[in-house]
Design an enzyme around this catalytic site. Structure first.
Site: not given
Length: 418
Positions: A40, A42, A143, A170, A216, A237, A306
């Site tokens: 993961h 971003d 995600e 999420h 999550h 993650h 992450d």
């Protein structure tokens, strides 16, 4: 005597440095033999926030305000990356699908702009081909289940666009699954885990060959998915609850179920999930690797940094260039070459192949095209074409005064719902 003490300290420091260098060189050799796959990152969201996805405005070689750029990727020996196609929870029931599609698009365009460095990947074989070409295999993970707007068809289209995992929630509930915040009691439990539609969604992901990501989600969803899925699952993650009792982390009983499922937990580097404090260091992250290995075996662990999705990372893991230092620390702790190679990427490759194998056994299974029940998703901002006519949906022939008042009231409701 004082000279002897100084000499001892100098010799000790030299020996320590020499051993550390040996571990680092050993780590780099192993990373040349087995691909490092991270679950993961971003960076696409940073491209949205900083440049509104206008790639002409950014150079990924020189961008230094993020955890990730191409030079850092090369230094970190990052062989494959699941890039997050993320839309925030406040887009749910509004434009989450569009936002997510635009994030999928920017990942595609990122690969097109830097073809010498990135290769779009959609299979376990693609990862190995990119590794052989010394390129970073670029995979796509969506995600947040809100990004599909409770639509199997939308999920299938995203798969066709290259999406290979869906994080079921999420930090918000969907109409079919509870998120991790319900375990903190800061949000109400809505579904006691998964609804029937949520369980059908898992089976549809199995059918199409999409990885199920449990980062999550609530603990109840974790357990229900592990009981439902025919294929191995991932935590893209997440870290371990036993070391840091944060509800985003994975409890030991779930780690055991992941081992039984032949899945993988990819360790998150966010300080708050590593130590449950604002500060952490590289050794603290290694503790999570050790714990997963102890509870569920080295075949159940991977990397899920992450990066660029968090505002604090451990000292020593400041950006994606630092992965070799973490590998060196695991070697220092006695991890074998095979255990390291498993954690680097062989575990994820095995999970991916198993998911593809389950997909191949289900090729004669028809897609699930039964829509979610309208009462589970109906709201003033959603049309209901295709569902049986609702008693309250009679059309008003003209916008006279009563109709105009109703329209204004509906708009007000919609704005409030948003």
């Amino acid at each position: 005597m004082q000279c002897l003490r100084v000499l001892y300290v100098v010799l000790w420091a030299f020996g320590f440095t020499s051993t550390a260098n040996e571990h680092k060189e050993h780590a780099l050799r192993l990373m040349a033999e087995a691909p490092l796959i991270d679950g993961h990152n971003d960076l696409p969201w940073q491209l949205r926030l900083r440049f509104n996805n206008n790639l002409k405005s950014v150079d990924l070689y020189t961008l230094n305000s993020t955890h990730t750029n191409i030079h850092k990727i090369k230094e970190g020996r990052l062989a494959a990356q699941f890039w997050a196609a993320y839309a925030p929870c406040d887009s749910q029931y509004k434009d989450a699908v569009r936002q997510t599609l635009e994030q999928i698009d920017v990942i595609h365009r990122m690969c097109q702009k830097y073809p010498e460095d990135f290769m779009l990947a959609a299979s376990s074989q693609d990862i190995m081909e990119a590794f052989a070409q010394n390129k970073t295999a670029s995979l796509i993970g969506v995600e947040g289940g809100h990004s599909i707007d409770s639509s199997m068809g939308t999920l299938r289209i995203m798969y066709q666009l290259g999406v290979r995992y869906l994080t079921l929630t999420h930090s918000c509930n969907t109409p079919w699954a509870d998120n991790w915040l319900v375990d903190t009691e800061s949000e109400p439990v809505e579904h006691n885990g998964l609804t029937n539609f949520g369980k059908r969604l898992i089976r549809e992901m199995n059918r199409m060959g999409m990885l199920v990501d449990l980062s999550h989600v609530s603990e109840q969803v974790m357990r229900q998915v592990l009981d439902t899925s025919k294929a191995p699952v991932i935590f893209s993650h997440s870290s371990t609850y036993a070391i840091c009792p944060h509800k985003r982390n994975v409890p030991d009983d779930v780690l055991k179920k992941v081992e039984d499922n032949r899945g993988i937990v990819m360790v998150n580097f966010y300080n708050n999930f590593v130590t449950c404090r604002q500060s952490a260091n590289l050794s603290d992250v290694a503790d999570h690797f050790d714990h997963i290995k102890k509870i569920a075996g080295s075949s159940t662990v991977g990397f899920g940094g992450d990066y660029d999705g968090v505002n604090r990372v451990p000292t020593g893991l400041d950006d994606v260039s630092k992965y070799p230092d973490l590998v060196a620390e695991l070697l220092r702790r006695g991890w074998t070459d095979d255990e390291i190679k498993d954690a680097l990427g062989r575990n994820l490759i095995r999970v991916f192949k198993d998911v593809e194998m389950v997909r191949d056994t289900l090729t004669n299974t028809s897609p699930d095209d039964e829509p979610i029940p309208l009462e589970q998703v109906k709201n003033p901002c959603r049309t209901d074409y295709g569902y049986p006519p609702q008693p309250s949906s009679a059309r008003v022939p003209s916008l006279g005064a009563p109709a105009l008042v109703s329209t204004v009231a509906l708009i007000s409701l919609c704005v409030k719902f948003m």
